[in-house]
Design an enzyme around this catalytic site. Sequence first.
Site, PDB file in Angstrom:
ATOM      1  N   GLY A  47     -26.221  28.233  42.391  1.00 51.66           N
ATOM      2  CA  GLY A  47     -26.237  28.640  40.999  1.00 51.66           C
ATOM      3  C   GLY A  47     -24.920  29.332  40.715  1.00 51.66           C
ATOM      4  O   GLY A  47     -24.551  30.297  41.408  1.00 51.66           O
ATOM      5  N   ALA A  48     -24.194  28.838  39.703  1.00 54.60           N
ATOM      6  CA  ALA A  48     -22.826  29.316  39.484  1.00 54.60           C
ATOM      7  C   ALA A  48     -22.710  30.836  39.357  1.00 54.60           C
ATOM      8  O   ALA A  48     -21.869  31.451  40.032  1.00 54.60           O
ATOM      9  CB  ALA A  48     -22.231  28.621  38.250  1.00 54.60           C
ATOM     10  N   ASP A 220     -22.258  24.607  35.578  1.00 54.03           N
ATOM     11  CA  ASP A 220     -21.400  25.137  36.629  1.00 54.03           C
ATOM     12  C   ASP A 220     -19.961  25.298  36.152  1.00 54.03           C
ATOM     13  O   ASP A 220     -19.213  26.092  36.708  1.00 54.03           O
ATOM     14  CB  ASP A 220     -21.447  24.226  37.845  1.00 54.03           C
ATOM     15  N   ASN A 230     -22.738  19.960  35.366  1.00 55.27           N
ATOM     16  CA  ASN A 230     -23.981  20.552  35.857  1.00 55.27           C
ATOM     17  C   ASN A 230     -24.545  19.643  36.939  1.00 55.27           C
ATOM     18  O   ASN A 230     -23.975  18.601  37.259  1.00 55.27           O
ATOM     19  CB  ASN A 230     -24.981  20.750  34.711  1.00 55.27           C
ATOM     20  N   LYS A 231     -25.663  20.058  37.500  1.00 60.09           N
ATOM     21  CA  LYS A 231     -26.284  19.309  38.590  1.00 60.09           C
ATOM     22  C   LYS A 231     -26.408  17.827  38.244  1.00 60.09           C
ATOM     23  O   LYS A 231     -26.722  17.470  37.112  1.00 60.09           O
ATOM     24  CB  LYS A 231     -27.668  19.904  38.883  1.00 60.09           C
TER      25      LYS A 231
END
Length: 323
Positions: A47-48, A220, A230-231
């Site tokens: 998690g950023a 992120d 992002n993911k």
Amino acid sequence: MAVVPMVWAGDRLRLLDQRRLPLEEAWLELTSASEVADAIREMAVRGAPAIGVAAAYGMALAAFHGENRQVADAILRSSRPTAVNLFWALDRIGLVKEWSGNEILAEAMRIESEDREANLAIGRHGAELLRPGTRILTVCNTGSLATAGHGTALGVIRTGHEKGVLSHVYACETRPRQQGLRLTAWELTKDGIPFSAIADGAAGYLMRLGKVDAVIAGADRIAANGDTANKIGTYTLAVLARAHGIPFYIAAPMSTVDLAIKDGSQIPIEERSAEELTIIDGHCVAPSGCPVYNPAFDVTPAELISAIITEKGVALPPFQFPP
């Protein structure tokens, strides 16, 4: 007690090992910058925002133990390439003139506290976008485990639940590491928020059935134009949301916005090992020598994003962020 991903314990950083959740709540005892970098690289913490906080504490450990400042900084910067909060936090630490454990620790604690407050503000701003009875689909884990507390996208969900406007959450399992199934489901269960875990491939069908009112994801890294990394799988959800007329929101603190990057084409995308895909519970499920392409993130173009929710408020397209 609220879920926290890490605790400063006087002479070490205690880190909740997210690789072992939800089956076991085990804590790592980290005493050096290199150990923190390993924990980030191996996704014991992810998690950023949480990565940034952990890196700041890694620098505090380095200062207390007399490690070389430049070496410690370089080790932590090399741990993961996409999450800009990592570099943002290390840049903040770099502004502390005195290489003193107490001085670096004080700044790390400020970074953690500021992130927690930012998440609470993100939750408040995001909840204003939700009407009573909203059903939200989300991906990966963006809650307390991924931040200093409360969460970004999951923070909006938490605040919406507290305000009584949230009806249900659909949590994508988020292959290949299943952060949605292992971590988001764990947090939602602890909070008593009504949810269903779903296979990633079920998202479009749920939208087609009219069961999703909004999609909310974390980030992120956000480029200056609003393109968002992002993911992996987030871009697919944005395309599906647009096809079904469903708003697609990004929730992230301003520390995730990288004004030095013009657009998403400049965002570095981490590629991870083939084993994340081919090995499940220690067992290989793919043919021997199977070729694998395993990017950890994708980039959602700004034109697919309905709004970006930060602690400063809700940004609408065309996106412009203050310097």
